[in-house]
Design an enzyme around this catalytic site. Sequence first.
Site, PDB file in Angstrom:
ATOM      1  N   HIS A  39       6.618   3.830  -4.114  1.00  0.00           N
ATOM      2  CA  HIS A  39       7.320   5.024  -4.579  1.00  0.00           C
ATOM      3  C   HIS A  39       7.360   5.102  -6.102  1.00  0.00           C
ATOM      4  CE1 HIS A  39      10.882   2.805  -5.984  1.00  0.00           C
ATOM      5  NE2 HIS A  39      10.749   2.051  -4.901  1.00  0.00           N
ATOM      6  N   GLU A 151      12.373  -1.001   2.598  1.00  0.00           N
ATOM      7  CA  GLU A 151      12.622  -2.126   1.712  1.00  0.00           C
ATOM      8  C   GLU A 151      13.560  -3.115   2.408  1.00  0.00           C
ATOM      9  OE1 GLU A 151      11.644  -4.181  -0.302  1.00  0.00           O
ATOM     10  OE2 GLU A 151      11.576  -3.083  -2.204  1.00  0.00           O
TER      11      GLU A 151
END
Length: 263
Positions: A39, A151
């Site tokens: 990202h 994550e």
Amino acid sequence: MDIIPGPGLFPAHRCKTIHVVGFLSSLSNYLLLTLVVRHAQGVHNVEGDKNYKAYLSPEYFDAELTPLGWQQVDNLRKHVVASGLLERVDLVITSPLMRTLQTAVGVFGGGSYTDRVDGLPLMVANAGNSGRGAISSFNSPPIIAAELCREHFGVHPCDQRRSISDYQFLFPAIDFSLIETDEDTVWKADVRETTEELAARGLKFLKWLWTRTEKEIAIVTHSGFLFHTLNAFGSDCHPLVKKEICKRFSNCELRSMVIVDRG
């Protein structure tokens, strides 16, 4: 060198796809090209990269992209369009967190949204305080969200997701059907997923990826997830290749990798 059964992963630029007449119609049945993207810069990265303890701050809950992060998204989109990658991608898989969802739709979406012409938008205007207009799903590959490529679970508020019903309002054309619970049941305030658990989850994700019928897939995910998952690969390669596979991703960095059926 002995070939170990199971999936292998290699940098795409070090691989070749060959078509052999009279033997196999194509070796592409044994290869899966993946475009792996971390990202773009999130608000949590600005202070967290200076002081790791900043990741513990509640103000970074489900962190969104910074203005610089959106510039990174715009630059990467220009690259995937100019290189023809956008036309080749069959599917985009994204982690269901604000920063990855924003990155996925910004890079692989269909551009500016026109109401009542383009169907549902991939992102509504100003989603996640972006200051951006709505993003169209027109001419965009399908985008699905998968919990497996999130994550690290736990402790860091930036890694806690919103409810899926909230995301469905903000990202109407993204498919969230693979996610089983509306609320985030895997994130715990006092328990952080270990690196071993994260790596095991990453390998489970790659095995699931291999079951997909699409041939070119883009994955938008996170630094920790990528680092610990990719570290499981490359031990049977030259040390320079191993080092290349395991190198940490910068914000909004894209790498092409090939998953190979070594069996």
